[in-house]
Design a protein around this motif. Structure first.
Motif, PDB file in Angstrom:
ATOM      1  N   VAL A  33      18.345  31.864  39.017  1.00  0.00           N
ATOM      2  CA  VAL A  33      18.900  30.918  39.975  1.00  0.00           C
ATOM      3  C   VAL A  33      20.394  30.690  39.784  1.00  0.00           C
ATOM      4  O   VAL A  33      21.003  29.915  40.486  1.00  0.00           O
ATOM      5  CB  VAL A  33      18.168  29.562  39.892  1.00  0.00           C
ATOM      6  N   ARG A  34      20.980  31.368  38.808  1.00  0.00           N
ATOM      7  CA  ARG A  34      22.379  31.136  38.551  1.00  0.00           C
ATOM      8  C   ARG A  34      23.079  32.320  37.924  1.00  0.00           C
ATOM      9  O   ARG A  34      22.495  33.037  37.115  1.00  0.00           O
ATOM     10  CB  ARG A  34      22.536  29.952  37.617  1.00  0.00           C
ATOM     11  N   LEU A  35      24.320  32.516  38.328  1.00  0.00           N
ATOM     12  CA  LEU A  35      25.171  33.502  37.677  1.00  0.00           C
ATOM     13  C   LEU A  35      26.364  32.716  37.141  1.00  0.00           C
ATOM     14  O   LEU A  35      27.046  32.036  37.898  1.00  0.00           O
ATOM     15  CB  LEU A  35      25.632  34.535  38.715  1.00  0.00           C
ATOM     16  N   ASN A  36      26.564  32.756  35.812  1.00  0.00           N
ATOM     17  CA  ASN A  36      27.685  32.039  35.226  1.00  0.00           C
ATOM     18  C   ASN A  36      28.722  33.036  34.733  1.00  0.00           C
ATOM     19  O   ASN A  36      28.380  34.006  34.065  1.00  0.00           O
ATOM     20  CB  ASN A  36      27.231  31.206  34.023  1.00  0.00           C
ATOM     21  N   VAL A  37      29.969  32.775  35.050  1.00  0.00           N
ATOM     22  CA  VAL A  37      31.041  33.654  34.620  1.00  0.00           C
ATOM     23  C   VAL A  37      32.137  32.794  34.007  1.00  0.00           C
ATOM     24  O   VAL A  37      32.523  31.787  34.583  1.00  0.00           O
ATOM     25  CB  VAL A  37      31.629  34.421  35.831  1.00  0.00           C
ATOM     26  N   VAL A  38      32.598  33.168  32.817  1.00  0.00           N
ATOM     27  CA  VAL A  38      33.707  32.438  32.208  1.00  0.00           C
ATOM     28  C   VAL A  38      34.961  33.312  32.266  1.00  0.00           C
ATOM     29  O   VAL A  38      34.917  34.490  31.906  1.00  0.00           O
ATOM     30  CB  VAL A  38      33.387  32.059  30.745  1.00  0.00           C
ATOM     31  N   VAL A  39      36.038  32.727  32.779  1.00  0.00           N
ATOM     32  CA  VAL A  39      37.310  33.446  32.859  1.00  0.00           C
ATOM     33  C   VAL A  39      38.404  32.582  32.237  1.00  0.00           C
ATOM     34  O   VAL A  39      38.160  31.423  31.886  1.00  0.00           O
ATOM     35  CB  VAL A  39      37.680  33.793  34.326  1.00  0.00           C
ATOM     36  N   ARG A  40      39.624  33.128  32.127  1.00  0.00           N
ATOM     37  CA  ARG A  40      40.726  32.364  31.555  1.00  0.00           C
ATOM     38  C   ARG A  40      40.992  31.118  32.393  1.00  0.00           C
ATOM     39  O   ARG A  40      40.865  31.162  33.620  1.00  0.00           O
ATOM     40  CB  ARG A  40      41.970  33.228  31.536  1.00  0.00           C
ATOM     41  N   GLY A  41      41.398  30.055  31.722  1.00  0.00           N
ATOM     42  CA  GLY A  41      41.577  28.780  32.414  1.00  0.00           C
ATOM     43  C   GLY A  41      42.474  28.871  33.628  1.00  0.00           C
ATOM     44  O   GLY A  41      42.157  28.329  34.688  1.00  0.00           O
ATOM     45  N   ASP A  42      43.599  29.608  33.501  1.00  0.00           N
ATOM     46  CA  ASP A  42      44.545  29.630  34.625  1.00  0.00           C
ATOM     47  C   ASP A  42      44.098  30.572  35.743  1.00  0.00           C
ATOM     48  O   ASP A  42      44.772  30.713  36.746  1.00  0.00           O
ATOM     49  CB  ASP A  42      45.955  29.978  34.123  1.00  0.00           C
ATOM     50  N   GLU A  43      42.947  31.240  35.543  1.00  0.00           N
ATOM     51  CA  GLU A  43      42.473  32.123  36.606  1.00  0.00           C
ATOM     52  C   GLU A  43      41.286  31.542  37.362  1.00  0.00           C
ATOM     53  O   GLU A  43      40.751  32.187  38.259  1.00  0.00           O
ATOM     54  CB  GLU A  43      42.104  33.496  36.029  1.00  0.00           C
ATOM     55  N   VAL A  57      40.953  39.553  37.922  1.00  0.00           N
ATOM     56  CA  VAL A  57      40.489  38.489  37.028  1.00  0.00           C
ATOM     57  C   VAL A  57      39.599  39.090  35.952  1.00  0.00           C
ATOM     58  O   VAL A  57      38.660  39.823  36.247  1.00  0.00           O
ATOM     59  CB  VAL A  57      39.683  37.411  37.803  1.00  0.00           C
ATOM     60  N   ASN A  58      39.895  38.781  34.711  1.00  0.00           N
ATOM     61  CA  ASN A  58      39.127  39.327  33.603  1.00  0.00           C
ATOM     62  C   ASN A  58      37.924  38.441  33.292  1.00  0.00           C
ATOM     63  O   ASN A  58      38.068  37.237  33.132  1.00  0.00           O
ATOM     64  CB  ASN A  58      40.051  39.423  32.385  1.00  0.00           C
ATOM     65  N   VAL A  59      36.754  39.038  33.208  1.00  0.00           N
ATOM     66  CA  VAL A  59      35.552  38.275  32.899  1.00  0.00           C
ATOM     67  C   VAL A  59      35.382  38.189  31.385  1.00  0.00           C
ATOM     68  O   VAL A  59      35.290  39.203  30.709  1.00  0.00           O
ATOM     69  CB  VAL A  59      34.306  38.942  33.524  1.00  0.00           C
TER      70      VAL A  59
END
Ligand code: ASP
Ligand code: MG
Length: 590
Positions: free
Chosen positions: A563-573, A553-555
């Motif tokens: 208090v948080r780790l946010n990661v955005v990836v491609r919608g279908d992943e 999965v590509n980040v």
């Protein structure tokens, strides 16, 4: 009878007179019907002097012997404090960390508490004694003395309060509470009456030096209310608990880390595990990484920028250069002249336009933003060090932090938040300072827009987000990183319904400033890992990176906070990414 823990910092026990004053406070609390446990630090600058002495002997003292040395400071204070209480006609007994039953791991000079056995303390309390506990120290499985890291007495105090189910933990110090920012840098700073755990955690790591960060993590994990007050006045102080001062305003405080350094790794091969390798190695050496920003360049190579404390730069560079060589990256660059300003507030999550307001205020002062990361309750900008204090002042003024906020109508709600979970959480913890993951959430409702080459000039972030908000777009996550050729790369997310409007605005903006056409995705997936100890356990980001990389999965975007780790990836992943993270953190998930 309720138990009260009172912690006295170094300045509060700096001489005999102050020790007597602290003793009187404890006696007073006991008279008012409480069982009292005092936690004391080393007198005045004792610990600094001991560190200094060691350095005069060797530049590289063995960590075990450092602990042997530093722990003596607290041993002096507890003995004197017990004598002080005796002299006032009351019963008291002093204990070292080992005698208290504070078990730690064996990481000398930065040990973590594993467990506390309270039998001996309880027995002494039952006998009517005031218990005087040495802060900052514990004992490992091999019976060696350990210390918890500088400032660690706060952590001892809150940990004891948690273990004893104390009603409250009072922290007596030389300031009279928690301020909206450092009053030495911004004279208009205001004392807050209350602050939420998460706000305090974010502020503490963002540079507000009031309390040891790990102590706030403890307080939150075990729902211990912490009352910060002055030893030298009767000011009300500040209560740290689930309840913030107000949710009606977006920002409660601002902080500055003056000595940050930025590293940029250019041309990281875009294959699974490359980025992960860098952070895993840094985490392996216990080097905390802060603002992490990655953008995928057009040629399939990624640029990764992140910040570390300036003192960690030499070590970080050595590691990153070595890994860089193995990976075949193009270049490792750095800037050691940067500072990070942050604004924090639980109310931020409910209001739009907060980032825009911050950027606009900085633009007005001609302050250039080098990097941006945002999370639900924090926005951080990296600026030139020379402009750090001005950035802090500007942010403080922009959000009118000198003014008391209007109280929130739902004042009593948040208390429920932790209390019920407390026993369950305690039951699941192996060590008291273990990482706790509360949830791993997947949000598939957002889109992303990226502009790859914004000229590095003051005011452009302000302008972009002003136009975006005028178009009616509610921006969620923003990251700005160091792009190619002195340009900045900006990515942001928004609800899918506003994706077209956002993209169109970004197109117009790019044309206006002569940047290349923006790119975007109508649907991305945002994963949020929430918990406690996400930053003090330095490997969390690295583990997330590695797990996602191994799953292929590509980040696309990442932001880390306390208090948080946010990661955005491609919608279908998104689904796969969520499953991957849940598996990775399964042990810590409660
Ligand atoms: N005496 C130790 C220090 O100065 C621990 C503390 O004061 O919290 O770091
Ligand atoms: Mg101290």
């Amino acid at each position: 009878m309720g138990i009260l823990v009172q912690k006295f910092g170094g300045t509060s026990v700096a001489d005999a007179e102050k020790i007597m004053a602290a003793a009187r406070r404890a006696i007073l609390a006991q008279r008012q019907g409480r069982q009292v446990v005092m936690v004391v630090s080393a007198m005045g600058h004792t610990t600094d002097h001991l560190v200094d002495l060691a350095r005069q002997i060797t530049s590289d003292p063995p960590a075990r012997e450092m602990d042997m040395l530093l722990s003596t400071g607290e041993q002096v204070s507890v003995a004197l404090m017990a004598m002080a209480i005796h002299s006032l006609g009351h019963k008291a007994i002093s204990f070292t960390g080992g005698q208290l039953g504070i078990r730690t791991d064996s990481m000398h000079t930065k040990a973590r508490i594993r467990s506390i056995s309270t039998d001996r303390i309880r027995a002494a309390l039952e006998e009517g004694c005031i218990v005087i506990a040495a802060g900052f120290q514990g004992v490992s499985d091999t019976a060696d003395i350990t210390t918890l890291g500088r400032g660690g007495s706060d952590t001892t105090a809150v940990a004891l309060a948690a273990a004893l189910h104390a009603e409250q933990c009072e922290i007596y110090t030389d300031v009279d509470g928690v301020y909206t920012t450092d009053p030495r840098l911004v004279p208009e700073a205001r004392r807050m009456t209350r602050i939420g755990y998460d706000e305090m955690l974010e502020l503490a790591t963002a540079g507000a030096g009031v309390m040891h960060n790990r102590s706030i993590e403890f307080a939150k994990r075990f729902s211990v209310p912490v009352h910060v007050r002055s030893s030298f006045s009767d000011s009300e102080g500040t209560v740290i608990s689930w309840l913030p001062e107000s949710r009606a305003v977006p920002v409660c405080g601002a902080a500055l880390i003056q000595k940050e350094a930025r590293l940029t790794v250019r041309g990281v091969p875009d294959r699974p595990g490359a980025a992960a390798a860098i952070f895993t190695r840094l985490a392996g050496r216990n080097i905390p990484t802060d603002m992490i920003v990655q953008n995928v360049a057009t040629d399939g190579r990624a640029d990764i920028s992140f910040t570390v404390f300036q003192e960690e730069l030499p070590a970080a560079l050595r590691i990153v250069e070595a890994v860089g060589k193995e990976l075949g990256v193009e270049e490792v660059g750095y800037d050691e002249n940067v500072a990070k300003a942050s604004v924090v507030g639980l109310g931020m999550a409910r209001q739009a336009g907060v980032a825009e307001k911050l950027f606009a205020s900085l633009a007005e002062k001609g302050i250039n933003i080098l990097m941006i990361t945002t999370s639900e309750i924090k926005i951080s900008v990296l600026v030139d060090r020379g402009q750090g204090v001005e950035a802090l002042r500007t942010a403080h003024a922009a959000f009118r932090l000198d003014q008391p906020p209007p109280p929130t109508p739902d004042e009593s709600v948040p208390e429920a938040n932790g209390k019920n979970d407390r026993e369950r959480i305690i039951g699941r913890l192996h060590g008291m300072e273990d990482l706790v993951i509360e949830s791993i959430a997947l949000d598939e409702t957002q889109g992303r827009v990226t502009i790859g080459d914004i000229p590095d000039r003051p005011g452009l972030a302000a302008k972009l987000f002003q136009q975006v908000s005028r178009a009616g777009v509610n921006v969620d996550m923003i990251v700005q990183s160091v792009g190619r050729d002195g340009k900045a790369a900006m990515s942001f997310t928004m609800p899918q319904e506003s994706y077209e409007a956002a993209l169109e605005t970004a197109r117009r903006f790019s044309r206006e400033i002569g940047a290349a056409a923006p790119s975007g995705e109508r649907q991305v997936a945002k994963l949020s890992v929430s918990g406690t100890g996400l930053k003090s356990h330095v490997s969390v980001a690295a583990r997330a990176f590695r797990a996602l990389a191994e799953a292929g999965v590509n980040v696309e975007m990442i932001s880390t906070s306390e208090v948080r780790l946010n990661v955005v990836v491609r919608g279908d992943e998104g689904r796969r990414a969520a499953e991957t993270l849940r598996r990775e953190f399964q042990e810590e998930l409660i």
